[in-house]
Design a protein around this motif. Structure first.
Motif, PDB file in Angstrom:
ATOM      1  N   MET A   1       0.843  -1.197   0.000  1.00  0.00           N
ATOM      2  CA  MET A   1       0.000   0.000   0.000  1.00  0.00           C
ATOM      3  C   MET A   1       0.881   1.250   0.000  1.00  0.00           C
ATOM      4  O   MET A   1       1.824   1.347   0.776  1.00  0.00           O
ATOM      5  CB  MET A   1      -0.903   0.021   1.240  1.00  0.00           C
ATOM      6  N   PRO A   2       0.604   2.208  -0.870  1.00  0.00           N
ATOM      7  CA  PRO A   2       1.441   3.411  -0.914  1.00  0.00           C
ATOM      8  C   PRO A   2       1.186   4.330   0.272  1.00  0.00           C
ATOM      9  O   PRO A   2       0.127   4.298   0.897  1.00  0.00           O
ATOM     10  CB  PRO A   2       1.018   4.082  -2.229  1.00  0.00           C
ATOM     11  N   VAL A   3       2.188   5.160   0.562  1.00  0.00           N
ATOM     12  CA  VAL A   3       2.048   6.245   1.529  1.00  0.00           C
ATOM     13  C   VAL A   3       1.678   7.503   0.759  1.00  0.00           C
ATOM     14  O   VAL A   3       2.261   7.814  -0.283  1.00  0.00           O
ATOM     15  CB  VAL A   3       3.362   6.476   2.299  1.00  0.00           C
ATOM     16  N   LEU A   4       0.698   8.235   1.264  1.00  0.00           N
ATOM     17  CA  LEU A   4       0.285   9.483   0.633  1.00  0.00           C
ATOM     18  C   LEU A   4       0.800  10.640   1.478  1.00  0.00           C
ATOM     19  O   LEU A   4       0.560  10.690   2.687  1.00  0.00           O
ATOM     20  CB  LEU A   4      -1.238   9.534   0.518  1.00  0.00           C
ATOM     21  N   VAL A   5       1.519  11.563   0.846  1.00  0.00           N
ATOM     22  CA  VAL A   5       2.039  12.752   1.522  1.00  0.00           C
ATOM     23  C   VAL A   5       1.353  13.972   0.930  1.00  0.00           C
ATOM     24  O   VAL A   5       1.550  14.297  -0.249  1.00  0.00           O
ATOM     25  CB  VAL A   5       3.561  12.873   1.363  1.00  0.00           C
ATOM     26  N   ALA A   6       0.520  14.631   1.722  1.00  0.00           N
ATOM     27  CA  ALA A   6      -0.214  15.821   1.279  1.00  0.00           C
ATOM     28  C   ALA A   6       0.346  17.019   2.030  1.00  0.00           C
ATOM     29  O   ALA A   6       0.222  17.110   3.253  1.00  0.00           O
ATOM     30  CB  ALA A   6      -1.705  15.656   1.560  1.00  0.00           C
ATOM     31  N   SER A   7       0.958  17.941   1.311  1.00  0.00           N
ATOM     32  CA  SER A   7       1.577  19.085   1.988  1.00  0.00           C
ATOM     33  C   SER A   7       1.143  20.403   1.381  1.00  0.00           C
ATOM     34  O   SER A   7       1.098  20.559   0.158  1.00  0.00           O
ATOM     35  CB  SER A   7       3.107  18.988   1.905  1.00  0.00           C
ATOM     36  N   ASP A   8       0.840  21.340   2.267  1.00  0.00           N
ATOM     37  CA  ASP A   8       0.694  22.726   1.863  1.00  0.00           C
ATOM     38  C   ASP A   8       2.011  23.177   1.234  1.00  0.00           C
ATOM     39  O   ASP A   8       3.075  22.592   1.488  1.00  0.00           O
ATOM     40  CB  ASP A   8       0.362  23.557   3.112  1.00  0.00           C
ATOM     41  N   LEU A   9       1.959  24.243   0.424  1.00  0.00           N
ATOM     42  CA  LEU A   9       3.163  24.728  -0.248  1.00  0.00           C
ATOM     43  C   LEU A   9       3.685  26.021   0.374  1.00  0.00           C
ATOM     44  O   LEU A   9       4.726  26.039   1.003  1.00  0.00           O
ATOM     45  CB  LEU A   9       2.889  24.915  -1.740  1.00  0.00           C
ATOM     46  N   ASP A  10       2.943  27.126   0.214  1.00  0.00           N
ATOM     47  CA  ASP A  10       3.441  28.430   0.650  1.00  0.00           C
ATOM     48  C   ASP A  10       3.618  28.492   2.158  1.00  0.00           C
ATOM     49  O   ASP A  10       2.712  28.178   2.920  1.00  0.00           O
ATOM     50  CB  ASP A  10       2.487  29.527   0.177  1.00  0.00           C
ATOM     51  N   ARG A  11       4.811  28.889   2.557  1.00  0.00           N
ATOM     52  CA  ARG A  11       5.187  28.998   3.969  1.00  0.00           C
ATOM     53  C   ARG A  11       5.193  27.648   4.679  1.00  0.00           C
ATOM     54  O   ARG A  11       5.192  27.586   5.912  1.00  0.00           O
ATOM     55  CB  ARG A  11       4.307  30.002   4.724  1.00  0.00           C
ATOM     56  N   THR A  12       5.179  26.574   3.897  1.00  0.00           N
ATOM     57  CA  THR A  12       5.374  25.243   4.454  1.00  0.00           C
ATOM     58  C   THR A  12       6.558  24.576   3.758  1.00  0.00           C
ATOM     59  O   THR A  12       7.559  24.256   4.400  1.00  0.00           O
ATOM     60  CB  THR A  12       4.105  24.391   4.314  1.00  0.00           C
ATOM     61  N   LEU A  13       6.472  24.408   2.446  1.00  0.00           N
ATOM     62  CA  LEU A  13       7.603  23.874   1.687  1.00  0.00           C
ATOM     63  C   LEU A  13       8.313  24.927   0.854  1.00  0.00           C
ATOM     64  O   LEU A  13       9.515  24.836   0.623  1.00  0.00           O
ATOM     65  CB  LEU A  13       7.139  22.735   0.768  1.00  0.00           C
ATOM     66  N   ILE A  14       7.579  25.937   0.363  1.00  0.00           N
ATOM     67  CA  ILE A  14       8.197  26.989  -0.445  1.00  0.00           C
ATOM     68  C   ILE A  14       7.951  28.348   0.216  1.00  0.00           C
ATOM     69  O   ILE A  14       6.952  28.527   0.925  1.00  0.00           O
ATOM     70  CB  ILE A  14       7.703  26.974  -1.901  1.00  0.00           C
ATOM     71  N   TYR A  15       8.867  29.305  -0.053  1.00  0.00           N
ATOM     72  CA  TYR A  15       8.835  30.577   0.667  1.00  0.00           C
ATOM     73  C   TYR A  15       9.111  31.737  -0.278  1.00  0.00           C
ATOM     74  O   TYR A  15      10.050  31.693  -1.085  1.00  0.00           O
ATOM     75  CB  TYR A  15       9.883  30.563   1.790  1.00  0.00           C
ATOM     76  N   SER A  16       8.280  32.769  -0.171  1.00  0.00           N
ATOM     77  CA  SER A  16       8.515  34.003  -0.911  1.00  0.00           C
ATOM     78  C   SER A  16       9.700  34.746  -0.297  1.00  0.00           C
ATOM     79  O   SER A  16      10.185  34.394   0.787  1.00  0.00           O
ATOM     80  CB  SER A  16       7.277  34.889  -0.859  1.00  0.00           C
ATOM     81  N   VAL A 198      -7.999  11.333  -3.105  1.00  0.00           N
ATOM     82  CA  VAL A 198      -6.742  10.825  -3.661  1.00  0.00           C
ATOM     83  C   VAL A 198      -6.345   9.517  -2.971  1.00  0.00           C
ATOM     84  O   VAL A 198      -5.889   8.571  -3.624  1.00  0.00           O
ATOM     85  CB  VAL A 198      -5.620  11.868  -3.535  1.00  0.00           C
ATOM     86  N   ALA A 199      -6.539   9.446  -1.663  1.00  0.00           N
ATOM     87  CA  ALA A 199      -6.236   8.209  -0.948  1.00  0.00           C
ATOM     88  C   ALA A 199      -7.088   7.057  -1.476  1.00  0.00           C
ATOM     89  O   ALA A 199      -6.601   5.924  -1.634  1.00  0.00           O
ATOM     90  CB  ALA A 199      -6.460   8.408   0.550  1.00  0.00           C
ATOM     91  N   ARG A 200      -8.348   7.336  -1.759  1.00  0.00           N
ATOM     92  CA  ARG A 200      -9.232   6.297  -2.307  1.00  0.00           C
ATOM     93  C   ARG A 200      -8.732   5.825  -3.669  1.00  0.00           C
ATOM     94  O   ARG A 200      -8.693   4.621  -3.952  1.00  0.00           O
ATOM     95  CB  ARG A 200     -10.649   6.838  -2.433  1.00  0.00           C
ATOM     96  N   ARG A 201      -8.320   6.766  -4.502  1.00  0.00           N
ATOM     97  CA  ARG A 201      -7.897   6.409  -5.861  1.00  0.00           C
ATOM     98  C   ARG A 201      -6.563   5.668  -5.883  1.00  0.00           C
ATOM     99  O   ARG A 201      -6.337   4.819  -6.753  1.00  0.00           O
ATOM    100  CB  ARG A 201      -7.800   7.666  -6.727  1.00  0.00           C
ATOM    101  N   THR A 202      -5.680   6.011  -4.959  1.00  0.00           N
ATOM    102  CA  THR A 202      -4.355   5.398  -4.951  1.00  0.00           C
ATOM    103  C   THR A 202      -4.270   4.160  -4.071  1.00  0.00           C
ATOM    104  O   THR A 202      -3.297   3.395  -4.163  1.00  0.00           O
ATOM    105  CB  THR A 202      -3.303   6.411  -4.463  1.00  0.00           C
ATOM    106  N   GLY A 203      -5.259   3.960  -3.202  1.00  0.00           N
ATOM    107  CA  GLY A 203      -5.214   2.846  -2.270  1.00  0.00           C
ATOM    108  C   GLY A 203      -4.280   3.078  -1.093  1.00  0.00           C
ATOM    109  O   GLY A 203      -3.917   2.131  -0.384  1.00  0.00           O
ATOM    110  N   ALA A 204      -3.893   4.324  -0.856  1.00  0.00           N
ATOM    111  CA  ALA A 204      -2.985   4.635   0.254  1.00  0.00           C
ATOM    112  C   ALA A 204      -3.641   4.309   1.593  1.00  0.00           C
ATOM    113  O   ALA A 204      -4.817   4.609   1.805  1.00  0.00           O
ATOM    114  CB  ALA A 204      -2.588   6.103   0.212  1.00  0.00           C
ATOM    115  N   ASP A 205      -2.881   3.706   2.498  1.00  0.00           N
ATOM    116  CA  ASP A 205      -3.422   3.392   3.826  1.00  0.00           C
ATOM    117  C   ASP A 205      -2.704   4.157   4.920  1.00  0.00           C
ATOM    118  O   ASP A 205      -2.962   3.958   6.102  1.00  0.00           O
ATOM    119  CB  ASP A 205      -3.361   1.889   4.099  1.00  0.00           C
ATOM    120  N   LEU A 206      -1.795   5.062   4.542  1.00  0.00           N
ATOM    121  CA  LEU A 206      -1.124   5.938   5.502  1.00  0.00           C
ATOM    122  C   LEU A 206      -1.021   7.317   4.861  1.00  0.00           C
ATOM    123  O   LEU A 206      -0.491   7.458   3.756  1.00  0.00           O
ATOM    124  CB  LEU A 206       0.270   5.423   5.844  1.00  0.00           C
TER     125      LEU A 206
END
Length: 270
Positions: A1-16, A198-206
């Motif tokens: 089963m794949p792991v799904l990583v859902a992350s905000d972008l601005d001020r979380t992973l990328i920065y102005s 997305v978790a439903r479509r990918t079958g992710a369980d984490l």
């Protein structure tokens, strides 16, 4: 089963450039990679170390950028590593599959908004009446789903956002202040709902998640594990919850730490 990583972008992973000032050290400053250019101007960055970690993450999990940005604003970002198959834009209003909005998902979201909360037109009208041109620089509508203001923070009256939040609450909307932007977003418009799809479509369980703003709270609560930096709306309010880790890092270095946590959690599963 794949792991799904859902992350905000601005001020979380990328920065102005403005957000880089949260904790950018003068001595031994990290090397930066520009990941967004608009009108020939560099807009957003991540550290080169974070770029390498994000590339590694693509091999360990299904990475899903999860942003309040519109589709157009998201598509001008050039993240390192392979292009994500799925992306969530407009706070869950659009689910992109290979860069194209999923028609059925968007239709179901707009139908729910029409049934459960006040109209965008009513909110726009209120913002135009209530916001003072002295401190408002722009009125914007995002993908015909929600509205936001670009403001001069130093001129913004202290209680104005709280008063707007009370008005919006009674109409099924929520308010979020992020940097120079004040967002008014329908409550049924959530990142978490799109992530569940997305978790439903990918079958992710984490599911792992990260974010810094009020609009990320539902995303973090829906994940099995989540992280937030020590800057942003959630940190300022002291927000926390079970299975959510409050990181000590602020600014662009928090982006590195979040990606390390994603990689560690993706590899630690049984």
């Amino acid at each position: 089963m794949p792991v799904l990583v859902a992350s905000d972008l601005d001020r979380t992973l990328i920065y102005s450039s403005a957000a880089l000032s949260l904790t950018m050290p003068d001595a031994r400053a990290p090397r930066l990679l520009c990941v967004e250019v608009h009108e020939s101007k560099p807009l957003s960055y991540m550290t080169e170390t974070a770029a390498g970690l994000l590339t590694d993450l693509a091999d360990a999990a299904v990475f899903v950028p999860t942003t309040t940005r519109t589709r157009k604003q998201y598509l001008r970002i050039n993240l390192p590593g392979p292009t994500p198959k799925y992306a969530i834009c407009a706070n869950g209003g659009h689910l992109l599959v290979d860069g194209v909005s999923d028609y059925d998902w968007h239709a179901s979201v707009t139908a729910r908004l029409a049934d459960e909360c006040a109209s965008l037109a009513e909110v726009q009208e209120h913002l135009l009446r209530a916001a003072d041109p002295v401190w408002v620089r722009k009125h914007r509508v995002a993908d015909d789903l929600f509205a936001y203001l670009v403001v001069e923070r130093e001129l913004l009256p202290q209680d104005w956002v709280k008063e707007l939040a009370v008005w919006a609450e009674n109409r099924g909307w929520t308010v979020s202040l992020q940097g120079r932007k004040i967002y008014a977003v329908p409550k049924p418009l959530t990142k978490s709902a799109a992530v569940h799809e997305v978790a439903r479509r990918t079958g992710a369980d984490l599911t792992l998640a990260a974010g810094d703003s009020l609009l990320d709270a539902d995303l973090l609560l829906a994940a099995d594990k989540g992280w937030r930096p020590s800057h942003g709306e959630l940190a300022d309010s002291g927000w926390t919850a079970p299975d959510i880790t409050s990181l000590p890092e602020r600014g662009v270095l928090a982006g590195e730490r979040i990606l390390r946590e994603f990689l560690r959690a993706s590899g630690d599963r049984p």
